[in-house]
Scaffold this motif. Structure first.
Motif, PDB file in Angstrom:
ATOM      1  N   PHE A 241     -25.854 -18.105  38.566  1.00 36.01           N
ATOM      2  CA  PHE A 241     -27.122 -18.835  38.462  1.00 36.01           C
ATOM      3  C   PHE A 241     -28.042 -18.077  37.514  1.00 36.01           C
ATOM      4  CE2 PHE A 241     -25.204 -20.612  42.151  1.00 36.01           C
ATOM      5  CZ  PHE A 241     -25.569 -21.945  42.096  1.00 36.01           C
ATOM      6  N   THR A 242     -28.587 -18.810  36.561  1.00 36.41           N
ATOM      7  CA  THR A 242     -29.400 -18.205  35.522  1.00 36.41           C
ATOM      8  C   THR A 242     -30.693 -18.990  35.365  1.00 36.41           C
ATOM      9  OG1 THR A 242     -29.406 -17.481  33.201  1.00 36.41           O
ATOM     10  CG2 THR A 242     -28.357 -19.587  33.679  1.00 36.41           C
ATOM     11  N   LYS A 243     -31.650 -18.402  34.674  1.00 40.45           N
ATOM     12  CA  LYS A 243     -32.878 -19.114  34.345  1.00 40.45           C
ATOM     13  C   LYS A 243     -32.719 -19.737  32.962  1.00 40.45           C
ATOM     14  CE  LYS A 243     -35.423 -15.461  35.398  1.00 40.45           C
ATOM     15  NZ  LYS A 243     -36.615 -14.610  35.670  1.00 40.45           N
ATOM     16  N   LEU A 244     -33.560 -20.696  32.637  1.00 42.69           N
ATOM     17  CA  LEU A 244     -33.369 -21.482  31.423  1.00 42.69           C
ATOM     18  C   LEU A 244     -33.295 -20.673  30.127  1.00 42.69           C
ATOM     19  CD1 LEU A 244     -35.508 -24.696  32.002  1.00 42.69           C
ATOM     20  CD2 LEU A 244     -33.029 -24.493  31.953  1.00 42.69           C
ATOM     21  N   PRO A 245     -34.090 -19.628  29.945  1.00 35.89           N
ATOM     22  CA  PRO A 245     -33.989 -18.898  28.673  1.00 35.89           C
ATOM     23  C   PRO A 245     -32.586 -18.389  28.369  1.00 35.89           C
ATOM     24  CG  PRO A 245     -36.006 -18.282  29.784  1.00 35.89           C
ATOM     25  CD  PRO A 245     -35.228 -19.136  30.750  1.00 35.89           C
ATOM     26  N   GLY A 246     -31.807 -18.099  29.400  1.00 39.94           N
ATOM     27  CA  GLY A 246     -30.449 -17.634  29.190  1.00 39.94           C
ATOM     28  C   GLY A 246     -29.523 -18.695  28.623  1.00 39.94           C
ATOM     29  N   LEU A 247     -29.967 -19.964  28.629  1.00 40.86           N
ATOM     30  CA  LEU A 247     -29.140 -21.055  28.123  1.00 40.86           C
ATOM     31  C   LEU A 247     -29.660 -21.636  26.811  1.00 40.86           C
ATOM     32  CD1 LEU A 247     -28.411 -23.010  31.442  1.00 40.86           C
ATOM     33  CD2 LEU A 247     -27.069 -21.196  30.356  1.00 40.86           C
ATOM     34  N   LEU A 248     -30.734 -21.101  26.301  1.00 36.83           N
ATOM     35  CA  LEU A 248     -31.329 -21.684  25.097  1.00 36.83           C
ATOM     36  C   LEU A 248     -30.363 -21.703  23.918  1.00 36.83           C
ATOM     37  CD1 LEU A 248     -34.945 -20.242  25.206  1.00 36.83           C
ATOM     38  CD2 LEU A 248     -34.289 -22.640  25.367  1.00 36.83           C
ATOM     39  N   ALA A 249     -29.768 -20.574  23.611  1.00 37.79           N
ATOM     40  CA  ALA A 249     -28.885 -20.530  22.445  1.00 37.79           C
ATOM     41  C   ALA A 249     -27.644 -21.397  22.621  1.00 37.79           C
ATOM     42  CB  ALA A 249     -28.513 -19.089  22.120  1.00 37.79           C
ATOM     43  N   PRO A 250     -26.922 -21.300  23.782  1.00 42.56           N
ATOM     44  CA  PRO A 250     -25.689 -22.063  23.912  1.00 42.56           C
ATOM     45  C   PRO A 250     -25.878 -23.568  23.868  1.00 42.56           C
ATOM     46  CG  PRO A 250     -25.780 -20.322  25.544  1.00 42.56           C
ATOM     47  CD  PRO A 250     -27.121 -20.385  24.892  1.00 42.56           C
ATOM     48  N   LEU A 251     -27.076 -24.059  24.302  1.00 44.13           N
ATOM     49  CA  LEU A 251     -27.215 -25.503  24.435  1.00 44.13           C
ATOM     50  C   LEU A 251     -27.842 -26.181  23.236  1.00 44.13           C
ATOM     51  CD1 LEU A 251     -28.130 -26.170  28.147  1.00 44.13           C
ATOM     52  CD2 LEU A 251     -25.945 -26.300  26.998  1.00 44.13           C
ATOM     53  N   ILE A 252     -28.324 -25.402  22.252  1.00 43.14           N
ATOM     54  CA  ILE A 252     -28.894 -26.044  21.077  1.00 43.14           C
ATOM     55  C   ILE A 252     -27.791 -26.820  20.366  1.00 43.14           C
ATOM     56  CG2 ILE A 252     -29.895 -25.613  18.804  1.00 43.14           C
ATOM     57  CD1 ILE A 252     -31.452 -23.318  20.033  1.00 43.14           C
ATOM     58  N   GLY A 253     -28.015 -28.125  20.157  1.00 42.68           N
ATOM     59  CA  GLY A 253     -27.019 -28.957  19.513  1.00 42.68           C
ATOM     60  C   GLY A 253     -25.944 -29.483  20.438  1.00 42.68           C
ATOM     61  N   ASP A 254     -26.087 -29.270  21.742  1.00 43.15           N
ATOM     62  CA  ASP A 254     -25.087 -29.768  22.689  1.00 43.15           C
ATOM     63  C   ASP A 254     -25.073 -31.295  22.672  1.00 43.15           C
ATOM     64  OD1 ASP A 254     -23.173 -28.945  24.658  1.00 43.15           O
ATOM     65  OD2 ASP A 254     -24.445 -29.879  26.155  1.00 43.15           O
ATOM     66  N   PRO A 255     -23.925 -31.930  22.763  1.00 40.19           N
ATOM     67  CA  PRO A 255     -23.876 -33.400  22.731  1.00 40.19           C
ATOM     68  C   PRO A 255     -24.652 -34.021  23.876  1.00 40.19           C
ATOM     69  CG  PRO A 255     -21.679 -32.454  22.468  1.00 40.19           C
ATOM     70  CD  PRO A 255     -22.587 -31.329  22.853  1.00 40.19           C
ATOM     71  N   PHE A 256     -25.118 -35.233  23.664  1.00 45.10           N
ATOM     72  CA  PHE A 256     -25.868 -35.934  24.709  1.00 45.10           C
ATOM     73  C   PHE A 256     -24.974 -36.206  25.913  1.00 45.10           C
ATOM     74  CE2 PHE A 256     -27.534 -39.611  26.889  1.00 45.10           C
ATOM     75  CZ  PHE A 256     -28.885 -39.314  26.956  1.00 45.10           C
ATOM     76  N   ILE A 257     -25.480 -35.833  27.080  1.00 47.75           N
ATOM     77  CA  ILE A 257     -24.734 -36.051  28.329  1.00 47.75           C
ATOM     78  C   ILE A 257     -25.657 -36.793  29.285  1.00 47.75           C
ATOM     79  CG2 ILE A 257     -23.593 -34.931  30.275  1.00 47.75           C
ATOM     80  CD1 ILE A 257     -23.358 -32.446  28.364  1.00 47.75           C
ATOM     81  N   LEU A 258     -25.179 -37.861  29.852  1.00 46.75           N
ATOM     82  CA  LEU A 258     -26.007 -38.633  30.773  1.00 46.75           C
ATOM     83  C   LEU A 258     -26.376 -37.785  31.983  1.00 46.75           C
ATOM     84  CD1 LEU A 258     -24.250 -42.101  30.819  1.00 46.75           C
ATOM     85  CD2 LEU A 258     -26.238 -41.396  29.512  1.00 46.75           C
ATOM     86  N   PRO A 259     -27.669 -37.811  32.394  1.00 44.92           N
ATOM     87  CA  PRO A 259     -28.077 -37.057  33.575  1.00 44.92           C
ATOM     88  C   PRO A 259     -27.357 -37.519  34.830  1.00 44.92           C
ATOM     89  CG  PRO A 259     -29.988 -37.779  32.320  1.00 44.92           C
ATOM     90  CD  PRO A 259     -28.788 -38.464  31.740  1.00 44.92           C
ATOM     91  N   ASN A 260     -27.091 -38.813  34.932  1.00 42.97           N
ATOM     92  CA  ASN A 260     -26.532 -39.386  36.149  1.00 42.97           C
ATOM     93  C   ASN A 260     -25.394 -40.333  35.825  1.00 42.97           C
ATOM     94  OD1 ASN A 260     -26.989 -38.919  38.822  1.00 42.97           O
ATOM     95  ND2 ASN A 260     -29.067 -39.726  38.775  1.00 42.97           N
ATOM     96  N   PRO A 261     -24.194 -39.843  35.518  1.00 40.76           N
ATOM     97  CA  PRO A 261     -23.107 -40.740  35.137  1.00 40.76           C
ATOM     98  C   PRO A 261     -22.713 -41.657  36.294  1.00 40.76           C
ATOM     99  CG  PRO A 261     -22.286 -38.508  35.523  1.00 40.76           C
ATOM    100  CD  PRO A 261     -23.776 -38.446  35.611  1.00 40.76           C
TER     101      PRO A 261
END
Length: 261
Positions: A241-261
């Motif tokens: 479990f991480t806080k959001l800043p730890g995911l900033l770099a990996p998620l830039i440009g991530d493909p669109f994913i539906l919040p609730n498929p």
């Protein structure tokens, strides 16, 4: 390491956020809890979860300052939960200082700046409702320009298929993270458990997952389910479990994913 630095004008706060991805391979999950600031049910239970979370605090509410300060004291990250007009629903639902489509450029900038100033320790922003606003390039360009000036990242809650946030954050140059799963769009423990299952499934094919829940009508139920689920996710699924800043770099440009498929 990704470091986001901000110099806030006189009367503000200077801060630096260091985002350090986990050094060893593994799955990461960030929990974001919206709607702090109004004394909603589940507030204290969320702050006592056994992992660090990101606390999204609405500006100009009776307990905005208190909730933001307490979250920061406990080591949670704080972001501004910016009220934004939806496609459907009354404007009165949004709370004070909301961004609506009829505002001038100058008023939008003023409201965003005042909201950031009103939430202590904020290092980012996400949208409260906002299906109409997050699809509007004019408005989001202004919102994100202020975020850039203040050194804030933006979390797109993805309340609309038509979001322009990924496009505009790239244009303006603001770090972006995006929601993957809403945990409590239905207020039952069984549904919340199902959504946690969706988040775990998401991690089977992705390195990270951002989930959003809320204090409020289902706040205590969500806190209870999370408290029960987190230990097994850590031990059995090896999720960190991480806080959001730890995911900033990996998620830039991530493909669109539906919040609730």
């Amino acid at each position: 390491m990704l470091t986001v630095c901000a110099s806030i004008p006189a009367g503000g706060v200077r801060f630096a956020v260091a985002a350090e991805p986990v050094s060893e391979p593994g799955k990461q999950m960030a929990i974001v809890i919206d709607d702090f600031g109004n004394g909603n049910p589940g507030t204290q239970e969320m702050l006592k979860l056994p992992v660090k979370i990101t606390v999204a605090v609405m500006p100009f509410m009776p307990k905005t300052q208190k909730d933001a300060e307490e979250a920061h004291r406990l080591g949670h990250d704080v972001i501004v939960h910016m009220p934004m007009e939806p496609n459907k629903g009354a404007k009165s639902w949004l709370g004070p200082g909301a961004i609506t489509a009829d505002l001038s450029d100058e008023e939008i900038r003023k409201r965003v700046e005042e909201a950031i100033d009103n939430v202590p320790y904020a290092i980012g922003m996400n949208n409260h409702m906002g299906s109409k606003i997050t699809a509007d390039e004019r408005i989001m360009r202004i919102v994100l320009t202020v975020c850039k000036e203040r050194g804030l990242f933006f979390l797109d809650s993805r309340t609309t298929f038509k979001t322009v946030v990924p496009k505009m954050t790239k244009e303006v140059g603001v770090p972006l993270v995006s929601n993957d799963v809403f945990l409590d769009d239905l207020y039952t423990e069984s549904h919340i458990s199902k959504q946690i299952g969706l988040a775990r499934k998401h991690l089977e094919s992705h390195d990270s997952c951002i989930v959003i829940g809320h204090v409020g009508p289902a706040g205590k139920k969500l806190a209870a389910v999370l408290s029960q689920s987190i230990p097994s996710m850590e031990s059995d699924a090896h999720i960190t479990f991480t806080k959001l800043p730890g995911l900033l770099a990996p998620l830039i440009g991530d493909p669109f994913i539906l919040p609730n498929p």
